[in-house]
Design a protein around this motif. Structure first.
Motif, PDB file in Angstrom:
ATOM      1  N   SER A 116      -6.274  -1.373  -8.296  1.00 25.82           N
ATOM      2  CA  SER A 116      -5.362  -0.244  -8.484  1.00 25.82           C
ATOM      3  C   SER A 116      -5.091   0.464  -7.157  1.00 25.82           C
ATOM      4  O   SER A 116      -3.946   0.813  -6.849  1.00 25.82           O
ATOM      5  CB  SER A 116      -5.941   0.741  -9.496  1.00 25.82           C
ATOM      6  OG  SER A 116      -5.091   1.834  -9.670  1.00 25.82           O
ATOM      7  N   LYS A 118      -5.206  -0.822  -4.194  1.00 19.13           N
ATOM      8  CA  LYS A 118      -4.379  -1.707  -3.374  1.00 19.13           C
ATOM      9  C   LYS A 118      -2.921  -1.666  -3.832  1.00 19.13           C
ATOM     10  O   LYS A 118      -2.007  -1.620  -3.014  1.00 19.13           O
ATOM     11  CB  LYS A 118      -4.931  -3.129  -3.447  1.00 19.13           C
ATOM     12  CG  LYS A 118      -4.387  -4.055  -2.420  1.00 19.13           C
ATOM     13  CD  LYS A 118      -5.139  -5.370  -2.429  1.00 19.13           C
ATOM     14  CE  LYS A 118      -4.664  -6.224  -1.268  1.00 19.13           C
ATOM     15  NZ  LYS A 118      -5.450  -7.436  -1.139  1.00 19.13           N
ATOM     16  N   GLN A 119      -2.719  -1.668  -5.139  1.00 17.18           N
ATOM     17  CA  GLN A 119      -1.357  -1.598  -5.682  1.00 17.18           C
ATOM     18  C   GLN A 119      -0.689  -0.280  -5.312  1.00 17.18           C
ATOM     19  O   GLN A 119       0.478  -0.246  -4.927  1.00 17.18           O
ATOM     20  CB  GLN A 119      -1.376  -1.777  -7.206  1.00 17.18           C
ATOM     21  CG  GLN A 119      -1.717  -3.176  -7.645  1.00 17.18           C
ATOM     22  CD  GLN A 119      -1.980  -3.272  -9.139  1.00 17.18           C
ATOM     23  OE1 GLN A 119      -2.113  -2.263  -9.837  1.00 17.18           O
ATOM     24  NE2 GLN A 119      -2.064  -4.503  -9.638  1.00 17.18           N
ATOM     25  N   ARG A 120      -1.412   0.816  -5.433  1.00 19.39           N
ATOM     26  CA  ARG A 120      -0.866   2.133  -5.078  1.00 19.39           C
ATOM     27  C   ARG A 120      -0.522   2.196  -3.599  1.00 19.39           C
ATOM     28  O   ARG A 120       0.495   2.762  -3.218  1.00 19.39           O
ATOM     29  CB  ARG A 120      -1.845   3.251  -5.439  1.00 19.39           C
ATOM     30  CG  ARG A 120      -2.013   3.457  -6.902  1.00 19.39           C
ATOM     31  CD  ARG A 120      -0.757   4.022  -7.458  1.00 19.39           C
ATOM     32  NE  ARG A 120      -0.994   4.533  -8.784  1.00 19.39           N
ATOM     33  CZ  ARG A 120      -0.059   5.046  -9.528  1.00 19.39           C
ATOM     34  NH1 ARG A 120       1.151   5.154  -9.072  1.00 19.39           N
ATOM     35  NH2 ARG A 120      -0.338   5.473 -10.723  1.00 19.39           N
ATOM     36  N   GLN A 121      -1.390   1.634  -2.769  1.00 18.56           N
ATOM     37  CA  GLN A 121      -1.143   1.624  -1.327  1.00 18.56           C
ATOM     38  C   GLN A 121       0.119   0.819  -1.017  1.00 18.56           C
ATOM     39  O   GLN A 121       0.948   1.232  -0.205  1.00 18.56           O
ATOM     40  CB  GLN A 121      -2.346   1.050  -0.581  1.00 18.56           C
ATOM     41  CG  GLN A 121      -2.172   1.009   0.924  1.00 18.56           C
ATOM     42  CD  GLN A 121      -2.017   2.394   1.532  1.00 18.56           C
ATOM     43  OE1 GLN A 121      -2.605   3.361   1.070  1.00 18.56           O
ATOM     44  NE2 GLN A 121      -1.200   2.483   2.567  1.00 18.56           N
ATOM     45  N   ALA A 122       0.283  -0.320  -1.678  1.00 16.19           N
ATOM     46  CA  ALA A 122       1.467  -1.144  -1.462  1.00 16.19           C
ATOM     47  C   ALA A 122       2.727  -0.397  -1.876  1.00 16.19           C
ATOM     48  O   ALA A 122       3.759  -0.462  -1.188  1.00 16.19           O
ATOM     49  CB  ALA A 122       1.351  -2.467  -2.240  1.00 16.19           C
ATOM     50  N   LEU A 123       2.672   0.335  -2.988  1.00 12.46           N
ATOM     51  CA  LEU A 123       3.823   1.134  -3.437  1.00 12.46           C
ATOM     52  C   LEU A 123       4.155   2.221  -2.423  1.00 12.46           C
ATOM     53  O   LEU A 123       5.330   2.461  -2.125  1.00 12.46           O
ATOM     54  CB  LEU A 123       3.553   1.760  -4.801  1.00 12.46           C
ATOM     55  CG  LEU A 123       3.548   0.806  -5.993  1.00 12.46           C
ATOM     56  CD1 LEU A 123       3.097   1.537  -7.253  1.00 12.46           C
ATOM     57  CD2 LEU A 123       4.933   0.197  -6.192  1.00 12.46           C
ATOM     58  N   ARG A 124       3.151   2.896  -1.891  1.00 10.32           N
ATOM     59  CA  ARG A 124       3.382   3.945  -0.884  1.00 10.32           C
ATOM     60  C   ARG A 124       4.030   3.356   0.367  1.00 10.32           C
ATOM     61  O   ARG A 124       4.908   3.958   0.957  1.00 10.32           O
ATOM     62  CB  ARG A 124       2.076   4.649  -0.539  1.00 10.32           C
ATOM     63  CG  ARG A 124       1.648   5.678  -1.572  1.00 10.32           C
ATOM     64  CD  ARG A 124       0.530   6.579  -1.061  1.00 10.32           C
ATOM     65  NE  ARG A 124      -0.709   5.859  -0.774  1.00 10.32           N
ATOM     66  CZ  ARG A 124      -1.647   5.566  -1.667  1.00 10.32           C
ATOM     67  NH1 ARG A 124      -1.498   5.930  -2.914  1.00 10.32           N
ATOM     68  NH2 ARG A 124      -2.738   4.930  -1.312  1.00 10.32           N
ATOM     69  N   GLU A 125       3.581   2.174   0.746  1.00 10.24           N
ATOM     70  CA  GLU A 125       4.125   1.532   1.945  1.00 10.24           C
ATOM     71  C   GLU A 125       5.577   1.125   1.730  1.00 10.24           C
ATOM     72  O   GLU A 125       6.376   1.160   2.665  1.00 10.24           O
ATOM     73  CB  GLU A 125       3.261   0.352   2.357  1.00 10.24           C
ATOM     74  CG  GLU A 125       1.916   0.778   2.914  1.00 10.24           C
ATOM     75  CD  GLU A 125       0.957  -0.379   3.123  1.00 10.24           C
ATOM     76  OE1 GLU A 125       1.324  -1.550   2.835  1.00 10.24           O
ATOM     77  OE2 GLU A 125      -0.172  -0.118   3.586  1.00 10.24           O
ATOM     78  N   GLN A 126       5.931   0.709   0.503  1.00  8.74           N
ATOM     79  CA  GLN A 126       7.318   0.341   0.198  1.00  8.74           C
ATOM     80  C   GLN A 126       8.241   1.546   0.279  1.00  8.74           C
ATOM     81  O   GLN A 126       9.378   1.435   0.717  1.00  8.74           O
ATOM     82  CB  GLN A 126       7.419  -0.259  -1.202  1.00  8.74           C
ATOM     83  CG  GLN A 126       6.863  -1.659  -1.311  1.00  8.74           C
ATOM     84  CD  GLN A 126       6.905  -2.176  -2.728  1.00  8.74           C
ATOM     85  OE1 GLN A 126       7.311  -1.464  -3.657  1.00  8.74           O
ATOM     86  NE2 GLN A 126       6.490  -3.417  -2.910  1.00  8.74           N
ATOM     87  N   VAL A 127       7.746   2.700  -0.153  1.00  2.00           N
ATOM     88  CA  VAL A 127       8.532   3.934  -0.152  1.00  2.00           C
ATOM     89  C   VAL A 127       8.794   4.419   1.267  1.00  2.00           C
ATOM     90  O   VAL A 127       9.841   4.951   1.576  1.00  2.00           O
ATOM     91  CB  VAL A 127       7.840   5.022  -1.001  1.00  2.00           C
ATOM     92  CG1 VAL A 127       8.528   6.357  -0.864  1.00  2.00           C
ATOM     93  CG2 VAL A 127       7.769   4.594  -2.456  1.00  2.00           C
TER      94      VAL A 127
END
Length: 128
Positions: A116, A118-127
Protein backbone atom coordinates in the motif's frame (compact mmCIF):
# COMPACT_ATOMS: atom_id res chain seq x y z
CA UNK A 1 -14.55 6.35 61.91
CA UNK A 2 -13.45 3.46 59.78
CA UNK A 3 -9.86 2.37 59.99
CA UNK A 4 -9.87 0.74 56.57
CA UNK A 5 -6.97 1.69 54.36
CA UNK A 6 -7.68 3.24 50.98
CA UNK A 7 -5.04 4.27 48.52
CA UNK A 8 -4.79 7.88 47.57
CA UNK A 9 -6.07 8.53 44.05
CA UNK A 10 -3.28 8.68 41.51
CA UNK A 11 -2.92 11.82 39.47
CA UNK A 12 -2.76 10.58 35.91
CA UNK A 13 -0.07 12.12 33.73
CA UNK A 14 -2.06 11.15 30.65
CA UNK A 15 -5.80 10.69 31.24
CA UNK A 16 -6.22 8.54 28.11
CA UNK A 17 -5.06 4.98 28.92
CA UNK A 18 -4.61 4.05 25.26
CA UNK A 19 -2.30 6.97 24.50
CA UNK A 20 -0.44 6.49 27.76
CA UNK A 21 0.31 2.81 27.14
CA UNK A 22 1.02 3.19 23.43
CA UNK A 23 3.36 6.11 24.07
CA UNK A 24 5.44 3.85 26.28
CA UNK A 25 5.41 0.52 24.47
CA UNK A 26 5.05 1.96 20.98
CA UNK A 27 8.63 3.13 20.71
CA UNK A 28 11.18 1.36 18.56
CA UNK A 29 12.64 -0.90 21.27
CA UNK A 30 10.18 -1.65 24.10
CA UNK A 31 8.32 -4.49 22.38
CA UNK A 32 11.59 -6.10 21.36
CA UNK A 33 12.83 -5.96 24.95
CA UNK A 34 9.58 -7.37 26.33
CA UNK A 35 9.59 -10.12 23.73
CA UNK A 36 13.19 -11.06 24.61
CA UNK A 37 12.34 -11.16 28.33
CA UNK A 38 9.25 -13.29 27.66
CA UNK A 39 11.48 -16.35 27.38
CA UNK A 40 13.85 -15.80 30.28
CA UNK A 41 15.60 -13.42 32.63
CA UNK A 42 18.48 -11.64 30.89
CA UNK A 43 21.47 -9.53 31.80
CA UNK A 44 22.12 -6.21 30.06
CA UNK A 45 24.73 -7.56 27.62
CA UNK A 46 22.53 -10.56 26.78
CA UNK A 47 19.65 -8.22 26.00
CA UNK A 48 21.95 -6.05 23.92
CA UNK A 49 23.09 -9.06 21.88
CA UNK A 50 19.53 -10.39 21.58
CA UNK A 51 18.13 -7.14 20.22
CA UNK A 52 21.11 -6.26 18.08
CA UNK A 53 21.23 -2.80 16.61
CA UNK A 54 20.15 -0.77 19.66
CA UNK A 55 22.77 1.47 21.26
CA UNK A 56 23.69 0.76 24.88
CA UNK A 57 22.46 4.22 25.90
CA UNK A 58 19.04 3.74 24.27
CA UNK A 59 18.73 0.23 25.70
CA UNK A 60 19.53 1.53 29.18
CA UNK A 61 17.02 4.39 28.87
CA UNK A 62 14.29 2.07 27.56
CA UNK A 63 14.91 -0.46 30.34
CA UNK A 64 14.56 2.31 32.94
CA UNK A 65 11.28 3.44 31.40
CA UNK A 66 9.91 -0.11 31.34
CA UNK A 67 11.00 -0.60 34.94
CA UNK A 68 9.40 2.70 36.02
CA UNK A 69 6.12 1.62 34.43
CA UNK A 70 6.25 -1.78 36.14
CA UNK A 71 6.67 -3.99 33.06
CA UNK A 72 10.08 -5.29 34.14
CA UNK A 73 12.13 -5.70 37.29
CA UNK A 74 15.82 -5.02 37.72
CA UNK A 75 17.73 -7.10 40.25
CA UNK A 76 21.27 -6.18 41.27
CA UNK A 77 23.38 -8.91 42.87
CA UNK A 78 26.17 -7.93 45.26
CA UNK A 79 28.98 -9.60 43.37
CA UNK A 80 32.23 -8.39 41.88
CA UNK A 81 31.64 -7.31 39.23
CA UNK A 82 27.98 -6.55 40.01
CA UNK A 83 25.46 -8.70 38.18
CA UNK A 84 22.22 -7.07 37.05
CA UNK A 85 19.32 -9.08 35.68
CA UNK A 86 16.10 -7.98 34.03
CA UNK A 87 12.86 -9.97 34.13
CA UNK A 88 9.21 -9.44 33.36
CA UNK A 89 6.95 -8.57 36.29
CA UNK A 90 3.38 -9.80 36.64
CA UNK A 91 2.24 -6.70 34.76
CA UNK A 92 4.77 -7.40 32.01
CA UNK A 93 3.66 -11.03 31.77
CA UNK A 94 0.01 -9.93 31.55
CA UNK A 95 0.97 -7.91 28.47
CA UNK A 96 2.47 -10.89 26.62
CA UNK A 97 -0.80 -12.20 25.14
CA UNK A 98 -1.95 -8.90 23.61
CA UNK A 99 1.64 -8.17 22.56
CA UNK A 100 1.91 -11.51 20.77
CA UNK A 101 -1.37 -10.81 18.97
CA UNK A 102 -0.05 -7.43 17.86
CA UNK A 103 3.21 -9.00 16.68
CA UNK A 104 1.33 -11.71 14.77
CA UNK A 105 -0.96 -9.11 13.18
CA UNK A 106 2.08 -7.07 12.12
CA UNK A 107 3.75 -10.13 10.61
CA UNK A 108 0.54 -11.19 8.83
CA UNK A 109 -0.08 -7.74 7.37
CA UNK A 110 3.38 -6.29 6.83
CA UNK A 111 3.54 -7.13 3.12
CA UNK A 112 0.10 -5.59 2.48
CA UNK A 113 1.10 -2.43 4.35
CA UNK A 114 4.35 -2.14 2.39
CA UNK A 115 2.49 -2.75 -0.88
CA UNK A 116 0.00 0.00 0.00
CA UNK A 117 2.82 2.43 0.84
CA UNK A 118 4.50 1.68 -2.48
CA UNK A 119 1.26 2.19 -4.40
CA UNK A 120 0.58 5.50 -2.63
CA UNK A 121 4.12 6.67 -3.33
CA UNK A 122 3.73 5.80 -7.01
CA UNK A 123 0.45 7.77 -7.16
CA UNK A 124 2.10 10.81 -5.53
CA UNK A 125 4.95 10.63 -8.03
CA UNK A 126 2.49 10.50 -10.95
CA UNK A 127 0.73 13.63 -9.68
CA UNK A 128 3.96 15.60 -9.38
Amino acid sequence: MSSSHTEDPIELEQPCPIRDVLDRIGDQWSLLILEALALRTLRFNELHREIGDVSRQVLSRTLKRLENDGYISRTVYAEVPPRVEYALTGLGRSFLEPMQKLIQWAEDNHEAICRSRKQRQALREQVQ
